[in-house]
Scaffold this active site. Sequence first.
Site, PDB file in Angstrom:
ATOM      1  CB  SER A  15      -0.923   0.015   1.218  1.00 55.31           C
ATOM      2  OG  SER A  15      -1.584   1.270   1.274  1.00 55.31           O
ATOM      3  NE  ARG A  16       3.810   1.921  -4.115  1.00 56.83           N
ATOM      4  CZ  ARG A  16       4.013   0.795  -4.789  1.00 56.83           C
ATOM      5  NH1 ARG A  16       3.020   0.038  -5.156  1.00 56.83           N
ATOM      6  NH2 ARG A  16       5.245   0.421  -5.056  1.00 56.83           N
ATOM      7  CE  LYS A  68     -10.874  -0.686  -2.159  1.00 55.74           C
ATOM      8  NZ  LYS A  68     -10.838   0.065  -3.423  1.00 55.74           N
ATOM      9  CG  ASN A  89     -12.210   4.133  -0.424  1.00 49.28           C
ATOM     10  OD1 ASN A  89     -13.034   4.886   0.095  1.00 49.28           O
ATOM     11  ND2 ASN A  89     -11.451   4.506  -1.429  1.00 49.28           N
ATOM     12  CG  ASP A 104     -11.933   3.687  -5.062  1.00 50.13           C
ATOM     13  OD1 ASP A 104     -10.881   4.228  -4.667  1.00 50.13           O
ATOM     14  OD2 ASP A 104     -12.176   2.476  -4.878  1.00 50.13           O
ATOM     15  CB  ALA A 135     -18.726  -5.377 -14.589  1.00 51.70           C
ATOM     16  CG  ASN A 158     -16.806  -7.530 -16.756  1.00 49.83           C
ATOM     17  OD1 ASN A 158     -15.643  -7.145 -16.650  1.00 49.83           O
ATOM     18  ND2 ASN A 158     -17.319  -8.437 -15.946  1.00 49.83           N
ATOM     19  NE  ARG A 159     -12.522 -12.520 -17.275  1.00 50.93           N
ATOM     20  CZ  ARG A 159     -11.528 -12.798 -16.457  1.00 50.93           C
ATOM     21  NH1 ARG A 159     -10.371 -13.225 -16.944  1.00 50.93           N
ATOM     22  NH2 ARG A 159     -11.660 -12.642 -15.155  1.00 50.93           N
ATOM     23  NE  ARG A 163     -17.956  -9.206 -11.041  1.00 49.04           N
ATOM     24  CZ  ARG A 163     -16.754  -8.834 -10.608  1.00 49.04           C
ATOM     25  NH1 ARG A 163     -15.665  -9.142 -11.305  1.00 49.04           N
ATOM     26  NH2 ARG A 163     -16.621  -8.158  -9.497  1.00 49.04           N
ATOM     27  N   GLY A 248      -3.745   6.302 -14.125  1.00 48.66           N
ATOM     28  CA  GLY A 248      -4.379   5.761 -12.922  1.00 48.66           C
ATOM     29  C   GLY A 248      -3.808   6.293 -11.620  1.00 48.66           C
TER      30      GLY A 248
HETATM   31  P1  ATR Z   1     -12.111  -4.086  -8.559  1.00 44.94           P
HETATM   32  O1  ATR Z   1     -13.017  -4.160  -7.363  1.00 44.94           O
HETATM   33  O2  ATR Z   1     -10.787  -3.440  -8.264  1.00 44.94           O
HETATM   34  O3  ATR Z   1     -12.784  -3.482  -9.740  1.00 44.94           O
HETATM   35  P2  ATR Z   1     -12.566  -6.814  -9.367  1.00 44.94           P
HETATM   36  O4  ATR Z   1     -13.941  -6.774  -8.793  1.00 44.94           O
HETATM   37  O5  ATR Z   1     -11.715  -8.017  -9.105  1.00 44.94           O
HETATM   38  O6  ATR Z   1     -11.704  -5.581  -8.894  1.00 44.94           O
HETATM   39  O7  ATR Z   1     -12.710  -6.573 -10.946  1.00 44.94           O
HETATM   40  C1  ATR Z   1     -11.671  -6.828 -11.822  1.00 44.94           C
HETATM   41  C2  ATR Z   1     -12.157  -6.573 -13.248  1.00 44.94           C
HETATM   42  O8  ATR Z   1     -11.116  -6.932 -14.166  1.00 44.94           O
HETATM   43  C3  ATR Z   1     -13.380  -7.394 -13.634  1.00 44.94           C
HETATM   44  O9  ATR Z   1     -14.185  -6.632 -14.504  1.00 44.94           O
HETATM   45  C4  ATR Z   1     -12.748  -8.585 -14.370  1.00 44.94           C
HETATM   46  O10 ATR Z   1     -13.596  -9.244 -15.263  1.00 44.94           O
HETATM   47  P3  ATR Z   1     -14.569 -10.435 -14.742  1.00 44.94           P
HETATM   48  O11 ATR Z   1     -15.732  -9.753 -14.075  1.00 44.94           O
HETATM   49  O12 ATR Z   1     -14.940 -11.170 -15.961  1.00 44.94           O
HETATM   50  O13 ATR Z   1     -13.748 -11.254 -13.778  1.00 44.94           O
HETATM   51  C5  ATR Z   1     -11.644  -7.877 -15.102  1.00 44.94           C
HETATM   52  N1  ATR Z   1     -10.585  -8.784 -15.548  1.00 44.94           N
HETATM   53  C6  ATR Z   1      -9.633  -9.360 -14.779  1.00 44.94           C
HETATM   54  N2  ATR Z   1      -8.812 -10.131 -15.538  1.00 44.94           N
HETATM   55  C7  ATR Z   1      -9.273 -10.024 -16.822  1.00 44.94           C
HETATM   56  C8  ATR Z   1      -8.872 -10.567 -18.079  1.00 44.94           C
HETATM   57  N3  ATR Z   1      -7.812 -11.386 -18.186  1.00 44.94           N
HETATM   58  N4  ATR Z   1      -9.578 -10.233 -19.171  1.00 44.94           N
HETATM   59  C9  ATR Z   1     -10.642  -9.410 -19.100  1.00 44.94           C
HETATM   60  N5  ATR Z   1     -11.070  -8.860 -17.942  1.00 44.94           N
HETATM   61  C10 ATR Z   1     -10.406  -9.167 -16.827  1.00 44.94           C
END
Ligand code: ATR
Length: 286
Positions: A15-16, A68, A89, A104, A135, A158-159, A163, A248
């Site tokens: 953590s920073r 969180k 947070n 955030d 997402a 989103n992948r 979500r 970022g």
């Molecule tokens: P945070 O709360 O920081 O947003 P998170 O809830 O873990 O973290 O979300 C990470 C995001 O990165 C998600 O949208 C995730 O997609 P999934 O919902 O399908 O898991 C996305 N993500 C992580 N690795 C990925 C990858 N290799 N390709 C595409 N999306 C990815």
Amino acid sequence: MKRKACVIGWPIEHSRSPIIHTHWLGRHGIDGRYDKVAVKPEADALCHFLKTLRQNGYVGCNVTVPHKEAAFGLLDRADPSAKAVSAANTIWMEGDLICGANTDTYGFMAHLTVTVPDWKSALVGKDQTALVLGAGGAARAIVYGLIEAGISQIVLCNRTLERAQTVARDFGQHATIKTADWSTRQAEVVRAGLIINTTTMGMNDNGDLGLDLSAAPNDCVVADIVYVPLETGLLSAAKASGLRTVDGLGMLLHQAVPGFEKWFGIRPDVTDELRQIIIADLARAA
Ligand code: ATR
């Protein structure tokens, strides 16, 4: 008595936040302290920590992964940002009440506005969308911020499509939120006035979003919440296409502002000096 705040998470070493808050304490000559505290992932560890926050001499804390969402569930009073994101947070005490926010949203929107003051002009009054990739919690915070800023056309990609659909359902009454399949993200670039990567893709150079940004409108703004590396593949592709970019690191710095003000009573500035301190620390860790 010395005012103390801290950041909790597991792991917490990376953590920073201590560097940021300790810098501000020094700048403002405040006799305070900001610690790193490792709190195990189990729910009872977090609950115990928050219930004894005051007893342990803390005026509040930041909360990071993986706590969180659970922290939000333990609040006595949640501000609208925490409710919107379902995660907290930043925590402070009001009497015996544990209060929390999600900064955030503020962090992202503040940095976007400082970096590209007229970012809205690529969206408002034009048939262009805000394309949000991801997402998770960060995407929720940013979608909430965009809606609060009056952006009404959002595309969520989103992948895992479900979500994105959940986020669209939760925020859909305030804006037109279209969900799009991950495989169709390139097609969405053509109409995007703002593209935001909230996924972990590009972090530590682990993979590429694979977007051809030459297809984006030329007033499009491209933001990434990943800050290691500072210039992600997405941002360098945007620059190569002559697009304006938002990194970022600024979100990380700005999200710390409201907490510091709550705990120590002064609203600190995000300066280039602070930015350089964090950049130097990131370089040391690389
Ligand atoms: P945070 O709360 O920081 O947003 P998170 O809830 O873990 O973290 O979300 C990470 C995001 O990165 C998600 O949208 C995730 O997609 P999934 O919902 O399908 O898991 C996305 N993500 C992580 N690795 C990925 C990858 N290799 N390709 C595409 N999306 C990815």
